[in-house]
Write an enzyme that holds these catalytic residues in place. Structure first.
Site, mmCIF file in Angstrom:
data_model
loop_
_atom_site.group_PDB
_atom_site.id
_atom_site.type_symbol
_atom_site.label_atom_id
_atom_site.label_comp_id
_atom_site.label_asym_id
_atom_site.label_seq_id
_atom_site.Cartn_x
_atom_site.Cartn_y
_atom_site.Cartn_z
ATOM 1 N N GLU A 137 -2.164 11.448 4.111
ATOM 2 C CA GLU A 137 -3.516 11.081 4.733
ATOM 3 C C GLU A 137 -3.859 12.366 6.105
ATOM 4 O O GLU A 137 -1.860 12.667 5.737
ATOM 5 C CB GLU A 137 -2.910 9.366 6.094
ATOM 6 C CG GLU A 137 -3.517 8.634 4.883
ATOM 7 C CD GLU A 137 -3.640 7.460 5.329
ATOM 8 O OE1 GLU A 137 -4.712 6.670 5.981
ATOM 9 O OE2 GLU A 137 -2.332 6.974 5.379
ATOM 10 N N GLU B 176 1.146 -1.254 -0.040
ATOM 11 C CA GLU B 176 -0.272 -0.274 0.070
ATOM 12 C C GLU B 176 1.206 1.118 -0.169
ATOM 13 O O GLU B 176 1.888 1.196 0.668
ATOM 14 C CB GLU B 176 -0.907 0.184 1.134
ATOM 15 C CG GLU B 176 -1.612 1.514 1.259
ATOM 16 C CD GLU B 176 -3.068 1.258 2.383
ATOM 17 O OE1 GLU B 176 -3.312 0.178 2.915
ATOM 18 O OE2 GLU B 176 -2.441 1.874 3.410
#
Ligand code: MG
Length: 506
Positions: free
Chosen positions: A387, A382
Site C-alpha cells: 500500500e 486481510e
C-alpha cells in the site's frame, strides 16, 4: 574464508554468469530493453540496458536527416517534423523522455561496442518517403559507418525494403542481412544473398514450411515482435536463432525456466499481453462508490476502458477526475475472485505506482470467506502486499489484519520503509506464504516477515486467519481516511502493472 579465495570465487561466479549469458539465448530486445525501467525506445539507455542484460541482440531503427545524418528513431517524424526534410540540428532540439539528445547511428555504434562482446546490434534501415535514390544513399552510408567502426561481425542489418538489402548483400557481402516483410520464401531470399528470415510471427504460423526451409538453406531465423508467453514457447521450441520481443525479461524467464524461480512452479500469471480490457478469464471487478469502509472518494467502474486497460504488455488502472453518480472520481478495482483462489505459495507483482496527494494504490488479498459471508472483516483476515499513499511518496507499507490484530484497534502487524522512485520505476512487490508465516519480498529481497505465533500472538483464526484460500486485488483508491486530501491536479493518475505471477512450491 580468505579474501583472495572470496575474490576467486566471486570471479568464478561472475564468469559462470557471463558464460550463461553468452550461451545461445535467442533474446533480441525490440528497440532496446526499455519497458521495465520505463526508458524511451531507441535510446542509448535502452541499448545499454539490453547489453547489461546480456541479450543476444538489441534492435533499433535508423533514418537519415535532410543533411545526411543517420539518426536512431522509429517514426518518420519527430514532433510533427518530417525527418526526411529536416536538418539534424533542428530535430535534435527535441530530447527523448529521459533527457537524452536524439541519438545518431554514430552514437549507437560507439556506445554499442563498449564492453560488449555479447549483444549484436540489430540495425533496421527504414525506407525513406523520398524514394529509391534516397534509400540507396542511406544503405551505403549505413554500411560504411559499420565498416569504419569495424563492427561488421557485431551488426545485423534488417529491413522491410528488399532493394536496400540487395544493395547491402551485393556491395558489402561481409555484412549480415535479414528481411522483414514476409512476402518472400526463404529460397527466394537465399537466391538474393540475404542471410536471414525475420518475419512477423503470423507469417511463420501460416507458413510453417518457411522454418524448415530456412534451416535447410542455412538462413538465420528471427521473428517479431513476440510478447505473448505462448508464442515465446512456440518459437523457442522451433529453435529460432533470434526472437525479437518487447519483453526480454519474460523471454529470459522462459529460456532459463528454472533458474530465476528455482523450486517454484508457475500456476497463474497475467502478462497483460493483449491490448484492450483486462482478461475476463482472469479478473473480475468490484464496482461501486460507497466509500469502501474508508470514506474513499472514487467510484469503481467495471469494463471501463478509461479506468482499466492493457496496452503494450502493461495493465493501467486509472483514476480520473470525472464524477459518477455521487462520487467525484472514477477508478477501477480488479480482483481474481471467482477466477482464481490461492493458498500458500509465492506471488510477484511488478508495478509502478501513481504519484500525487490523494492517491492510494494497493496490491492486497482477501479470503473467499468474506464473499461467502462465512466471516466478516476483520475476522476473515486481510493480507496487504503493498500500500502506498501519495501524501508520503515512496513510503511503502505491508500489513496483516485479523480479528485480534487490525488497524481499527491499531494492533495490526505492519511494516513500512522508503523505496526508490516507486512512481518512476517498476518494483516487484510480493509474498512467500506457507503455514508458518508470510514473508514480504520486494525486488527479490526480504522486506518484512510475519511468523505465525510470533511475540506470543494468538495462532487461532482470530489471530492468524491466513491458512485459507485468498484472492488477489489490484486497485487505485482516491482520498479516504488514509489517502487524505486530494490534489485534483494530479489526475488522471494511474498504477501500472507489468505482470502478476503466482507460484506453488514444488
Ligand atoms: Mg524496428
Amino acid at each position: 574464508m580468505t579474501r583472495i579465495t572470496f575474490i576467486a570465487i566471486f570471479f568464478h561466479l561472475a564468469f559462470l554468469m557471463q558464460a550463461q549469458l553468452n550461451s545461445n539465448d535467442p533474446v533480441v530486445a525490440h528497440r532496446g530493453a526499455w519497458k521495465k525501467d520505463n526508458l524511451p525506445q531507441n535510446s542509448i539507455a535502452s541499448l545499454r540496458n539490453a547489453i547489461k542484460m546480456g541479450c543476444m541482440g538489441s534492435e533499433f531503427d535508423v533514418r537519415m536527416t535532410s543533411d545526411d545524418v543517420l539518426i536512431v528513431h522509429h517514426d518518420p517524424d519527430i514532433s510533427g517534423l518530417k525527418i526526411d526534410n529536416e536538418k539534424y540540428a533542428q530535430l535534435s532540439k527535441f530530447p527523448l523522455s529521459n533527457g537524452e539528445i536524439l541519438p545518431t547511428l554514430e552514437d549507437f555504434l560507439r556506445e554499442g561496442l563498449v564492453d560488449n562482446h555479447t549483444t549484436k546490434l540489430i540495425l533496421e534501415i527504414k525506407s525513406s518517403d523520398l524514394g529509391k535514390k534516397r534509400n540507396i544513399k542511406v544503405a551505403h552510408a549505413v554500411a560504411n559507418a559499420i565498416i569504419e567502426h569495424h563492427a561488421e561481425k557485431q551488426v545485423v542489418i534488417i529491413s522491410f525494403d528488399i532493394e536496400i538489402l540487395k544493395i547491402i548483400s551485393d556491395k558489402y557481402p561481409v555484412l549480415s542481412t535479414q528481411y522483414l516483410n514476409g512476402d518472400l520464401s526463404p529460397k527466394e531470399l537465399k537466391a538474393l544473398g540475404i542471410k536471414g528470415v525475420d518475419y512477423h510471427y503470423d507469417v511463420f504460423k501460416s507458413h510453417p514450411e518457411y522454418i524448415t526451409q530456412a534451416k535447410e538453406l542455412g538462413l538465420f531465423l528471427n521473428v517479431w515482435t513476440v510478447n505473448n508467453p505462448n508464442d515465446m514457447e512456440f518459437f523457442l521450441e522451433k529453435g529460432f536463432d533470434f526472437i525479437t520481443t518487447n519483453e526480454p525479461e519474460l523471454l529470459y524467464g522462459f529460456v532459463r525456466k528454472n533458474i530465476p524461480i528455482k523450486d517454484w512452479q508457475l500456476v497463474w500469471r497475467d502478462e497483460f499481453t493483449n491490448d484492450g480490457l483486462p482478461d475476463t478469464t482472469k479478473w473480475s471487478y468490484d464496482v461501486g462508490g460507497h466509500g469502501w469502509g474508508n470514506n474513499e472518494k472514487q467510484y469503481y467502474l467495471s469494463n471501463s476502458l478509461k479506468n482499466s486497460y492493457q496496452k503494450n504488455g502493461i495493465l493501467h488502472i486509472v483514476a480520473l477526475n470525472e464524477p459518477y453518480e455521487n462520487s467525484e472520481y472514477t477508478s477501477a478495482k480488479l480482483t481474481t475472485y471467482g477466477k482464481f483462489l490461492f493458498q500458500y505459495g509465492k506471488i510477484e507483482v511488478s508495478a509502478m505506482l501513481p504519484a500525487g496527494k490523494g492517491t492510494w494504490p494497493a496490491i492486497w488479498m482477501l479470503p473467499q470467506s468474506i464473499r461467502t459471508k462465512e466471516e466478516d472483516w476483520p475476522l476473515c483476515g486481510e493480507i496487504d502486499i503493498m500500500e502506498h499513499v501519495g501524501k508520503n511518496p515512496n513510503v511503502v507499507h505491508t500489513s496483516l489484519h485479523s480479528k485480534l490484530y487490525n488497524h481499527i484497534i491499531n494492533t495490526q502487524v505492519t511494516h513500512f520503509d522508503t523505496l526508490e522512485a516507486v512512481s518512476r520505476q517498476f518494483h516487484t512487490y510480493g509474498i512467500e506464504w506457507d503455514d508458518k508465516g508470510i514473508k514480504f519480498i520486494y525486488d527479490g529481497a526480504l522486506y518484512f516477515e510475519a511468523l505465525k505465533g510470533e511475540n506470543g500472538k494468538i495462532t487461532t483464526n482470530e489471530g492468524w486467519p491466513f491458512d485459507k484460500p485468498y484472492y488477489l486485488i489490484l486497485n487505485l483508491a482516491i482520498g479516504g481516511n488514509w489517502g487524505g486530501p486530494i490534489d485534483p491536479d494530479i489526475l488522471p493518475a494511474e498504477m501500472q502493472v507489468d505482470y502478476v505471477r503466482m507460484y506453488k512450491k514444488i
